[in-house]
Design an enzyme around this catalytic site. Structure first.
Site, PDB file in Angstrom:
ATOM      1  N   ARG A  65       0.823  -1.223   0.000  1.00  0.00           N
ATOM      2  CA  ARG A  65       0.000   0.000   0.000  1.00  0.00           C
ATOM      3  C   ARG A  65       0.855   1.271   0.000  1.00  0.00           C
ATOM      4  NH1 ARG A  65      -2.161  -3.626  -1.179  1.00  0.00           N
ATOM      5  NH2 ARG A  65      -4.108  -4.572  -0.464  1.00  0.00           N
ATOM      6  N   SER A 101     -11.388  -0.269   2.868  1.00  0.00           N
ATOM      7  CA  SER A 101     -10.620  -0.534   4.090  1.00  0.00           C
ATOM      8  C   SER A 101     -10.053   0.778   4.628  1.00  0.00           C
ATOM      9  CB  SER A 101      -9.474  -1.512   3.790  1.00  0.00           C
ATOM     10  OG  SER A 101      -9.986  -2.731   3.297  1.00  0.00           O
ATOM     11  N   GLU A 147      -5.618   4.209   5.923  1.00  0.00           N
ATOM     12  CA  GLU A 147      -5.253   4.010   4.521  1.00  0.00           C
ATOM     13  C   GLU A 147      -5.640   5.208   3.661  1.00  0.00           C
ATOM     14  OE1 GLU A 147      -6.195   0.788   0.977  1.00  0.00           O
ATOM     15  OE2 GLU A 147      -5.971   0.090   3.043  1.00  0.00           O
TER      16      GLU A 147
END
Length: 351
Positions: free
Chosen positions: A160, A239, A343
């Site tokens: 990520r 998420s 995130e």
């Protein structure tokens, strides 16, 4: 270019949250994108780049500067090489590659947002990450004032993360190139256990491309991870927290806390993450810390379908959302000694 002043930004995000921008510019060509970025930089005006708005949390006060919405289009397939304009809708592009019989991104179906955002976040799901197929990223380098082409290695991909995320003020992605695979209509090897079970195969097997895509879409929809304006569980950024990656020492301490809290037989999820590191599950941590699906008393709540998604039930403010996020972070830290990291990108606010 279209230009608006005191323009609402909430409708441009999947959370449907955030105040207005002083100025909103919508660019439909690479030249317009570059011109807008240069104009902001030359005048010293703060710049916010918006793609699909699916990974963005904007403060209630909005953005005092120029918001640039990238709405460029372009889907070009040459053999197994795919080039996408940054503004292309990602999930539509995935569908077109599956229709063309090419493997490599089929398990990334249903992920909201634009193509240009995928290398920034190194988007991944169900055993695939774009880093495995991205060959080049064409971007405008705000430091040099030139258009540059970065190879996969130069993108510095990790979980990520990427060079673009590490230095968010430097590059504006214009185009992304992918190297896909012609496997006679079959998918890449299915690597994610949940997807393999749903498909009725063993991890490592290949399946028809359309089957892989449809299965992933069903799995995502069951978790509220496919956009649906009628379903408030999808008024989210997917998420909200990344899965923590812990050193051996950190994992040992975490493991001890798990057994102390949940019993000697308790075993947390653990996946090798390389270099003496272990990845565990943020969703598991949230649930075991006492935050169940649907948790919350106000307009911002945990999804009723997935504990990893924070949602706007309608009428929420960004502060409502952040209040819930902070509560979850504090609860997980107190329970297990692990600090969750958001995130989505935050604008004008932070946890």
């Amino acid at each position: 270019m279209q230009e608006l002043h005191d323009a609402p930004l909430a409708p441009l995000t999947t959370f449907r949250l955030g105040g207005p921008a002083t100025r909103l510019v919508t660019a439909t060509t690479d030249a317009e994108v570059i011109a807008a970025v240069r104009a902001a930089d030359d005048s010293g005006t703060p710049l916010l780049v918006i793609g699909g708005g699916s990974n963005l949390v904007i403060g209630d006060k909005g953005f005092d500067g120029t918001a640039l919405r990238i709405a460029t289009t372009g889907f070009e397939l040459r053999g197994t090489t795919l080039e996408l304009a940054a503004g292309e809708v990602w999930t539509d592009a995935v569908a077109r590659t599956v229709e063309a019989g090419l493997a490599g991104i089929e398990c990334l179906a249903g992920i909201p947002g634009s193509a240009g955002a995928t290398p920034i976040q190194n988007v991944g799901a169900y055993g695939q990450e774009v880093s495995s197929t991205v060959t080049e990223v064409v971007a405008y380098d705000r430091r040099s004032g030139e258009v540059v082409t970065l190879t996969n290695e130069e993108c510095a991909f990790s979980y990520r993360h990427s060079r673009f995320k590490a230095d968010p003020e430097r590059y504006v992605v214009l185009r992304v190139r992918f190297g896909l695979q012609d496997a006679d209509g079959l998918s890449a090897p299915v690597r994610y256990a949940e997807a393999a079970r749903a498909l009725g195969v063993e991890p490592g097997d290949r399946v028809p491309l359309a089957d892989a895509r449809e299965t992933v879409l069903k799995l995502r929809a069951g978790k509220g991870m496919v956009l649906d304006p009628e379903d408030h569980d999808t008024w989210s950024a997917g998420s909200f927290f990344t899965n923590p990656i812990l050193t051996d020492e950190q994992f040992a301490a975490f493991h001890a806390r798990v057994r102390e809290r949940l019993g000697e037989a308790a075993e947390p999820p653990a996946y090798p993450a390389g270099d003496g590191r272990t990845k565990t599950s943020a969703a598991w941590l949230i649930d075991r810390a006492g935050f169940a699906k649907g948790y919350g008393a106000g307009a911002a709540r945990i999804s009723t379908k997935h504990t990893l998604a924070l949602t706007n039930r309608g009428g929420a403010s960004t502060e409502d959302l952040l209040g819930l996020a902070r509560e979850v972070v504090a609860g997980v830290r107190e329970a297990f000694g692990v600090t969750l990291v958001n995130e989505p990108v935050t604008v004008g606010v932070s946890l």
